[in-house]
Design an enzyme around this catalytic site. Structure first.
Site, PDB file in Angstrom:
ATOM      1  N   TRP A 357      12.872  -7.420   7.510  1.00  0.00           N
ATOM      2  CA  TRP A 357      13.350  -8.432   6.575  1.00  0.00           C
ATOM      3  C   TRP A 357      14.207  -7.840   5.461  1.00  0.00           C
ATOM      4  CZ3 TRP A 357      10.384 -10.723   1.950  1.00  0.00           C
ATOM      5  CH2 TRP A 357       9.754  -9.718   1.222  1.00  0.00           C
ATOM      6  N   GLU A 496       1.609  -8.368   2.705  1.00  0.00           N
ATOM      7  CA  GLU A 496       1.187  -7.453   3.775  1.00  0.00           C
ATOM      8  C   GLU A 496      -0.242  -6.941   3.637  1.00  0.00           C
ATOM      9  OE1 GLU A 496       4.047  -4.312   4.311  1.00  0.00           O
ATOM     10  OE2 GLU A 496       5.298  -5.571   5.572  1.00  0.00           O
ATOM     11  N   LYS A 620       0.567  -5.799  -2.271  1.00  0.00           N
ATOM     12  CA  LYS A 620       1.383  -4.601  -2.064  1.00  0.00           C
ATOM     13  C   LYS A 620       2.731  -4.750  -2.757  1.00  0.00           C
ATOM     14  CE  LYS A 620       3.636  -2.006   1.688  1.00  0.00           C
ATOM     15  NZ  LYS A 620       3.844  -1.933   3.157  1.00  0.00           N
TER      16      LYS A 620
END
Length: 830
Positions: A357, A496, A620
């Site tokens: 991404w 994530e 994260k």
């Protein structure tokens, strides 16, 4: 004061060689070569590596009785080897000699690496080495190095060997070393002429052939001299040796020119034939360097920016370093190649060269500088639309489901297992649940169109992608009678860390419900897809709907989803990262910071303690805050309004503060996003985080990841903070909006962008914005600053006095400007 065009290192520091090899790597969009020394092989200090754009190969490894197939970016035969020996002694190696002084620099403007050092052998003989190196930006197939050697305190015989080494493997990432890494087979070696040797290799699985030819020549006082004989054209190596009689203080020069071709190059007969012919007709080093520097000059004319920064005199150099690496990864040589833009560039083997991404952070810079490159990279995604359709069908959906990690043919390349280096355990990898990648791709398509107005791209590629991606999300969205809302379940957001709810098995019960970032992006996407169909000429719209079988009922469902998709909230206005987020435990940030030097990778720390981030309010990287990164407050407010929610302006800084306090910054992208979203609320903190982003690779802020490959998304994203965030650029509704806010650490910014065929020069300080369009044959455009609207024709120039703490203007003027801005036309479907 340091040179803002030069990255410089003094002294030979073994533990820094991996970092320097990545940061000083050279490339041209076709291939990239790490800045390893010419006289070393892969070991714990050095890692020579050359990587072909999209040069992938697959191998299968047995891990704990599980067969795991991985597709990797192949480390190509090493073309750098050039080593010396005195008399009949051994070939010299940096670790076997005394290095007396060492200087290394990269000329960012000219794209040339310089290495200059002196070293002494065990018999006190000293050699001075002066090397220049390039990977040609003028000819995508050529690379060259020139080494001038001077015997400082001795006379005698000097031997020089130049080689191409085909015995390399993929071993540049320690945690991947249990995976098979032998991707190359030698087809043939040859010695087609006196000064040329050839190495012809093939990828084991992909069967792609790669040929490298080398021309080695020696010169004394400008004349070619030296006796030459081929030492080895067998066993995966093609080498030549030169022998010189040298006098004390007399320089001798060796030039090595290499051509690299592969079997998928355009306009060739056969790669080995082309490589040999290319080096035979190539100029000497100076001729190649002249054309190479000219090509870089032209690139910098498209991509340069200038600024007056604060205390760090290297800020401008670091910005240019980021641009330099972006242009080495994707250049005009990329346009006709079937390649995407990898998260880690082509400078190493981290993430195996996969496309992720990160293009979300890379394309905005290219859109406004060299949109032709964005177009080419989006076509990489379009070519893999059939694979995305197959993936959706196999998962039980319709439409197009793009993979989280993409490589050669568009299948999902995410690992099924990954190694936690802290625990030594191989654990399941569930990152392929990041379905938001499809919405991210759609966002890239729309933003490219907004900047360029490229109707042909949207008509024949973009619209089809948007329709198929919308179909996929419409299939995932399910109606809840009790909530009277659509929901999207079982996905992961950009964070994530969170792969499942606490106590659930991520492998069998993985994913989260109603990730806010995903749901808002989907609602926005549905509206933009309907807008796109409206933009198409009636005939093309009919053709597309007929070809794809798009019924009126589908359009009605997309419209309904765009108005009734659930966005979870908690704590009076905090957007919940996902449904149930508020029930998670708070994390002991202070305690863990005391226990560990670095807690950026909390997922690894917690797993090594038999714990999981799934239990805690930790991230994260930015997840909810990605919404404030991708959309202006005005546009995001319209999306929420259409969904039936009110996004009060005072809740935005509260959301930013809430999630910033709960983020470990385990991704370099995190610094970029947080710097962006803080610019208008906390300029000093925004500048601090911007500098963290700028230093991510420069200082290897994650402690060992940059030697495995640069972080291209963070590099491009950092430059984009300067280009779009500090200038307040937003292309929306046929208007180029500008709303500059320079942080306190930046006094002045000068840059240029392309928009709808115009080349626009921008100059901003804390009080004034100047906008000028260069001469061209294009229609006028509309530019706006806080409701002050101007028509700008080629050759026109206008200025705005900035409203704010530095620019002057009171609350009444600012309020009036905001009112005028709200009255502007927007692409909002009623």
């Amino acid at each position: 004061m340091s040179d803002p065009w030069t990255l410089t290192y003094e002294g030979y520091v073994p533990e820094q060689q991996g970092l320097r090899e990545s940061l000083c790597a050279l490339g041209n969009g076709h291939f990239v070569t790490r800045a390893a020394a010419t006289d070393v092989e892969a070991d714990d200090i050095h890692y020579p590596g050359t990587y072909l754009a999209a040069g992938y190969d697959r191998l299968t490894t047995s891990i704990d009785d599980v067969e795991v197939e991985n597709e990797s970016l192949v480390n190509l035969p090493n073309w750098l080897p050039l080593k010396v020996a005195m008399e009949d002694g051994p070939w010299l190696h940096p670790e076997d000699t005394e290095i007396l002084d060492f200087h290394q620099e990269v000329d960012l403007y000219g794209g040339i690496l310089l290495r200059r050092f002196r070293y002494r052998d065990s018999r006190d003989r000293v050699i001075r080495w002066h090397e220049r190196r390039l990977v040609s930006m003028a000819d995508e197939h050529l690379a060259a190095l020139q080494v001038t050697l001077t015997a400082e305190n001795w006379s005698g015989t000097l031997r020089v060997q130049g080689a191409i080494d085909g015995g390399v493997t993929n071993s540049g990432v320690e945690r991947y070393r249990r995976l098979k890494g032998g991707h190359l087979q030698t087809i043939a070696t040859d010695h087609p002429s006196d000064d040329v040797v050839l190495l012809h290799s093939r990828f084991v699985q992909a069967r792609r052939e790669v040929a490298l030819a080398q021309r080695l020549q020696g010169f004394v006082d400008g004349s070619e001299l030296g006796s030459r004989h081929t030492t080895d054209v067998e066993g995966g190596q093609a080498a030549q040796e030169l022998t010189f009689a040298v006098a004390e203080g007399q320089p001798v020069t060796v030039e090595k020119v290499v051509a690299l071709y592969n079997s998928r190059d355009e306009g060739i007969s056969e790669p080995a034939l082309e490589a040999v012919q290319a080096v035979e007709r190539a100029s000497r080093f100076e001729g190649l360097a002249e054309r190479h520097r000219l090509a870089w000059k032209h690139l910098w004319q498209e991509c340069e920016m200038d600024m007056e920064a604060g205390s760090d005199e290297n800020t401008l150099m670091k910005i240019r370093l980021q641009i330099f690496h972006l242009l080495q990864t994707v250049s005009y040589h990329t346009v006709d190649r079937d390649t995407g833009v990898p998260a880690r560039g082509w400078t190493g083997e981290a993430y195996r060269g996969h496309i992720m991404w990160d293009e979300l952070f890379i394309f905005p810079f290219l859109n406004l500088r060299i949109p032709l490159l964005t177009r080419a990279l989006l076509r990489y995604r379009y070519r893999r639309l059939p694979a995305a359709r197959r993936a959706a069908r196999q998962a039980g959906y319709v439409g197009a489901m793009y993979p989280w990690q993409s490589g050669s043919n568009g299948r999902e390349e995410s690992q099924t297992l990954h190694l936690n280096p802290m625990s030594g355990r191989w654990i399941p990898d569930n990152s392929d649940r990041q379905r938001h990648i499809s919405a991210d791709i759609a966002y890239n398509v729309w933003q490219y169109y907004q900047v360029t107005g490229d109707d042909d791209f949207m008509y024949y590629y973009g619209a089809e992608m948007l329709v198929e991606i919308s179909r996929f999300w419409a299939c995932l969205a399910t109606w809840d009678d009790g909530l009277e809302r659509y929901q999207i379940k079982g996905v992961m957001g950009p964070d994530e860390y969170h792969t499942a709810y606490p106590g659930k098995d991520p492998a069998t019960e993985g994913g989260l419900d109603n990730n806010a970032y995903t749901n808002v992006m989907v609602a926005w996407l549905m509206t933009r897809t309907l807008d796109t169909l409206d933009l198409l000429p009636a005939e093309r719209r009919h053709q597309l709907r007929e070809f794809l079988g798009v019924a009126d009922a589908e359009l009605e469902r997309w419209d309904d989803i765009s108005r009734r998709l659930l966005v979870p909230f908690h704590d009076d206005g905090i957007i919940s990262q996902f449904q149930g987020y508020e029930a998670l435990e708070e994390f002991d940030w202070q305690g863990y910071r005391q226990r560990y030097d670095n807690i950026q990778r909390l997922d690894r720390i917690l797993e090594s303690e038999d714990d999981s981030p799934n239990r805690y309010k930790v991230s994260k990287q930015a997840d909810v805050l990605m919404l404030f990164y991708l959309f202006s407050a005005e546009e995001l407010g319209l999306v929420f309004e259409r969904l039936g929610y009110v996004l009060e302006p005072d809740t935005i800084p509260r959301n930013i503060s809430y999630y910033l306090d709960r983020t470990s910054h385990g991704s370099t992208l995190s610094w970029v996003v947080h710097a962006w979203v803080l610019v208008r609320g906390d300029r000093s903190r925004a500048w601090e985080l911007f500098c963290n982003a700028l230093n991510s690779d420069f200082t290897d802020i994650q402690g060992g990841t940059t030697p495995e490959g640069i972080h291209l998304g963070a590099m491009a994203g950092t430059v984009d903070v300067v280009q779009r965030c500090f200038t307040g650029i937003e292309a929306r509704a046929e208007v180029l909006h500008l709303d500059p806010v320079l942080p306190d650490g930046l006094a002045r910014l000068k840059t240029s962008v392309r928009y709808r065929g115009h080349r626009i020069d921008l100059e901003v300080d804390h009080k004034r914005l100047a906008v000028a369009s260069r001469q061209a044959t294009v229609l006028p455009i509309t530019v706006a600053y806080r409701g002050h609207i101007r028509q700008l024709a080629p050759g026109d120039r206008c200025e705005f006095r900035l409203i704010g703490p530095h620019g002057g203007g009171g609350r009444e003027e600012a309020a009036s400007a905001r009112q005028r801005q709200r009255m502007e036309h927007d692409t909002k479907r009623e």
